[in-house]
Design a protein around this motif. Structure first.
Motif, PDB file in Angstrom:
ATOM      1  N   ALA A 161      29.996  13.912   7.402  1.00  0.00           N
ATOM      2  CA  ALA A 161      31.059  13.447   8.307  1.00  0.00           C
ATOM      3  C   ALA A 161      32.385  13.301   7.564  1.00  0.00           C
ATOM      4  CB  ALA A 161      30.658  12.127   8.957  1.00  0.00           C
ATOM      5  N   GLU A 162      32.346  12.688   6.390  1.00  0.00           N
ATOM      6  CA  GLU A 162      33.576  12.503   5.623  1.00  0.00           C
ATOM      7  C   GLU A 162      34.121  13.847   5.141  1.00  0.00           C
ATOM      8  OE1 GLU A 162      36.848  10.721   4.166  1.00  0.00           O
ATOM      9  OE2 GLU A 162      35.335   9.812   5.451  1.00  0.00           O
ATOM     10  N   ALA A 163      33.251  14.782   4.775  1.00  0.00           N
ATOM     11  CA  ALA A 163      33.700  16.116   4.345  1.00  0.00           C
ATOM     12  C   ALA A 163      34.420  16.827   5.491  1.00  0.00           C
ATOM     13  CB  ALA A 163      32.515  16.948   3.855  1.00  0.00           C
ATOM     14  N   ARG A 164      33.880  16.718   6.681  1.00  0.00           N
ATOM     15  CA  ARG A 164      34.528  17.322   7.858  1.00  0.00           C
ATOM     16  C   ARG A 164      35.909  16.691   8.085  1.00  0.00           C
ATOM     17  NH1 ARG A 164      31.098  20.075  11.503  1.00  0.00           N
ATOM     18  NH2 ARG A 164      32.301  19.305  13.274  1.00  0.00           N
ATOM     19  N   MET A 176      41.793  16.900   7.731  1.00  0.00           N
ATOM     20  CA  MET A 176      43.006  16.234   7.252  1.00  0.00           C
ATOM     21  C   MET A 176      43.883  17.176   6.410  1.00  0.00           C
ATOM     22  SD  MET A 176      43.317  12.506   5.407  1.00  0.00           S
ATOM     23  CE  MET A 176      42.099  12.899   4.183  1.00  0.00           C
ATOM     24  N   HIS A 177      43.246  18.102   5.686  1.00  0.00           N
ATOM     25  CA  HIS A 177      43.992  18.989   4.788  1.00  0.00           C
ATOM     26  C   HIS A 177      44.194  20.399   5.353  1.00  0.00           C
ATOM     27  CE1 HIS A 177      44.215  15.990   1.657  1.00  0.00           C
ATOM     28  NE2 HIS A 177      42.938  15.727   1.885  1.00  0.00           N
ATOM     29  N   ALA A 178      43.782  20.601   6.596  1.00  0.00           N
ATOM     30  CA  ALA A 178      44.042  21.882   7.262  1.00  0.00           C
ATOM     31  C   ALA A 178      45.549  21.991   7.478  1.00  0.00           C
ATOM     32  CB  ALA A 178      43.301  21.961   8.593  1.00  0.00           C
ATOM     33  N   GLY A 179      46.121  23.101   7.053  1.00  0.00           N
ATOM     34  CA  GLY A 179      47.563  23.287   7.178  1.00  0.00           C
ATOM     35  C   GLY A 179      48.331  22.917   5.932  1.00  0.00           C
ATOM     36  N   THR A 180      47.688  22.246   4.989  1.00  0.00           N
ATOM     37  CA  THR A 180      48.320  21.967   3.696  1.00  0.00           C
ATOM     38  C   THR A 180      47.523  22.670   2.600  1.00  0.00           C
ATOM     39  OG1 THR A 180      47.143  19.849   3.520  1.00  0.00           O
ATOM     40  CG2 THR A 180      49.416  19.785   4.346  1.00  0.00           C
ATOM     41  N   GLN A 181      46.325  22.180   2.318  1.00  0.00           N
ATOM     42  CA  GLN A 181      45.484  22.827   1.314  1.00  0.00           C
ATOM     43  C   GLN A 181      44.762  24.042   1.899  1.00  0.00           C
ATOM     44  OE1 GLN A 181      42.728  20.186  -0.601  1.00  0.00           O
ATOM     45  NE2 GLN A 181      41.899  21.768  -1.927  1.00  0.00           N
ATOM     46  N   PHE A 182      44.301  23.920   3.125  1.00  0.00           N
ATOM     47  CA  PHE A 182      43.433  24.937   3.714  1.00  0.00           C
ATOM     48  C   PHE A 182      44.076  25.643   4.907  1.00  0.00           C
ATOM     49  CE2 PHE A 182      40.544  21.374   2.370  1.00  0.00           C
ATOM     50  CZ  PHE A 182      40.069  21.973   1.216  1.00  0.00           C
ATOM     51  N   ASP A 183      43.666  26.912   5.105  1.00  0.00           N
ATOM     52  CA  ASP A 183      44.058  27.672   6.292  1.00  0.00           C
ATOM     53  C   ASP A 183      43.442  26.966   7.496  1.00  0.00           C
ATOM     54  OD1 ASP A 183      43.967  29.480   8.458  1.00  0.00           O
ATOM     55  OD2 ASP A 183      43.746  31.217   7.150  1.00  0.00           O
ATOM     56  N   PRO A 184      44.249  26.516   8.449  1.00  0.00           N
ATOM     57  CA  PRO A 184      43.694  25.776   9.591  1.00  0.00           C
ATOM     58  C   PRO A 184      42.707  26.587  10.427  1.00  0.00           C
ATOM     59  CG  PRO A 184      46.078  26.114   9.846  1.00  0.00           C
ATOM     60  CD  PRO A 184      45.703  26.634   8.501  1.00  0.00           C
ATOM     61  N   ASP A 185      42.899  27.894  10.523  1.00  0.00           N
ATOM     62  CA  ASP A 185      41.966  28.726  11.297  1.00  0.00           C
ATOM     63  C   ASP A 185      40.600  28.796  10.621  1.00  0.00           C
ATOM     64  OD1 ASP A 185      43.885  29.223  13.255  1.00  0.00           O
ATOM     65  OD2 ASP A 185      44.566  31.062  12.276  1.00  0.00           O
ATOM     66  N   VAL A 186      40.611  28.868   9.305  1.00  0.00           N
ATOM     67  CA  VAL A 186      39.344  28.926   8.553  1.00  0.00           C
ATOM     68  C   VAL A 186      38.621  27.581   8.675  1.00  0.00           C
ATOM     69  CG1 VAL A 186      38.274  29.231   6.286  1.00  0.00           C
ATOM     70  CG2 VAL A 186      40.157  30.731   6.991  1.00  0.00           C
ATOM     71  N   VAL A 187      39.361  26.493   8.560  1.00  0.00           N
ATOM     72  CA  VAL A 187      38.752  25.160   8.732  1.00  0.00           C
ATOM     73  C   VAL A 187      38.143  25.062  10.119  1.00  0.00           C
ATOM     74  CG1 VAL A 187      39.215  22.683   8.935  1.00  0.00           C
ATOM     75  CG2 VAL A 187      40.189  23.987   7.035  1.00  0.00           C
ATOM     76  N   GLY A 188      38.882  25.513  11.133  1.00  0.00           N
ATOM     77  CA  GLY A 188      38.360  25.493  12.501  1.00  0.00           C
ATOM     78  C   GLY A 188      37.075  26.284  12.642  1.00  0.00           C
ATOM     79  N   ALA A 189      37.015  27.445  11.989  1.00  0.00           N
ATOM     80  CA  ALA A 189      35.799  28.267  12.047  1.00  0.00           C
ATOM     81  C   ALA A 189      34.631  27.561  11.370  1.00  0.00           C
ATOM     82  CB  ALA A 189      36.041  29.624  11.398  1.00  0.00           C
ATOM     83  N   LEU A 190      34.872  26.881  10.252  1.00  0.00           N
ATOM     84  CA  LEU A 190      33.777  26.186   9.569  1.00  0.00           C
ATOM     85  C   LEU A 190      33.315  24.992  10.395  1.00  0.00           C
ATOM     86  CD1 LEU A 190      32.705  25.744   6.159  1.00  0.00           C
ATOM     87  CD2 LEU A 190      33.289  23.579   7.193  1.00  0.00           C
ATOM     88  N   LEU A 191      34.256  24.251  10.927  1.00  0.00           N
ATOM     89  CA  LEU A 191      33.879  23.058  11.698  1.00  0.00           C
ATOM     90  C   LEU A 191      33.192  23.444  12.997  1.00  0.00           C
ATOM     91  CD1 LEU A 191      36.974  20.762  11.107  1.00  0.00           C
ATOM     92  CD2 LEU A 191      34.764  20.706   9.934  1.00  0.00           C
TER      93      LEU A 191
END
Length: 192
Positions: A169-172, A177-192
């Protein structure tokens, strides 16, 4: 002639698979504290590639880049790689060289030049504050962006010598929280 060309292409592909498998095993042997990390990152990356609808060549590149993302760590001294605590500034500068070392290793394998580039840029950040080249946004190869999210996620949910797992839960939450800064938000969305 066409049959011969197909046969030669198949032999080259088989050789690449064997080399990637061997190198991934070498990389994993250097990180004794994280067994199966490269396999799990590779599996997650493949699932994200499928969810993103990547074409076969892009997914093949991802299947190579994911298990090899840490291959450059074979060039990092043991006292840095196996430091049980937080790295000091000098150690951190040494550790940040592993993507460059990985690129050098993999770029010598015919046909894997794009994989080598993906390995080099796996620690670039969406906001441009990553390393080694400070690439930003879509200038970062998609395979690198996918592997970064998978690598970070797996690291967060796995116990490490220097910290315990933060849990699913905390990893998600961290990824969101870091989508759009550290991570590509689309990739984060696909993983979540």
């Amino acid at each position: 002639i066409a049959f011969e060309n197909l046969h030669l292409q198949r032999e080259m592909f088989d050789s690449q698979v064997e080399i990637v498998t061997l190198l991934a095993g070498v990389a994993e042997s250097r990180s004794k504290d994280t067994p199966n990390h490269v396999k799990r990152v590779g599996h997650l990356a493949d699932l994200i590639g499928e969810a993103c609808g990547l074409e076969s060549r892009a997914r093949e590149m991802l299947r190579y880049a994911a298990p090899l993302h840490d291959i450059g760590k074979i060039g990092i001294p043991d006292e840095v790689l196996h430091e049980p605590g937080k790295l000091n500034e000098e150690q951190w500068e040494i550790m940040k060289q592993h993507p460059v070392i990985g690129e050098r290793i993999v770029s010598r394998i015919p046909g894997l030049e794009d994989v080598a580039k993906a390995i080099r840029h796996e620690h670039e950040r969406w906001d441009g504050r990553g390393y080694p080249d400070g690439l930003k946004g879509e200038r970062i190869p998609l395979a690198s962006r996918i592997v970064l999210v998978c690598d970070a996620f797996h690291a967060m949910i796995t116990d490490r010598p220097y910290r315990k797992s933060i849990g699913m839960a905390e990893a998600r939450n961290e990824l969101s929280m870091h989508a759009g800064t550290q991570f590509d938000p689309d990739v984060v969305g696909a993983l979540l």
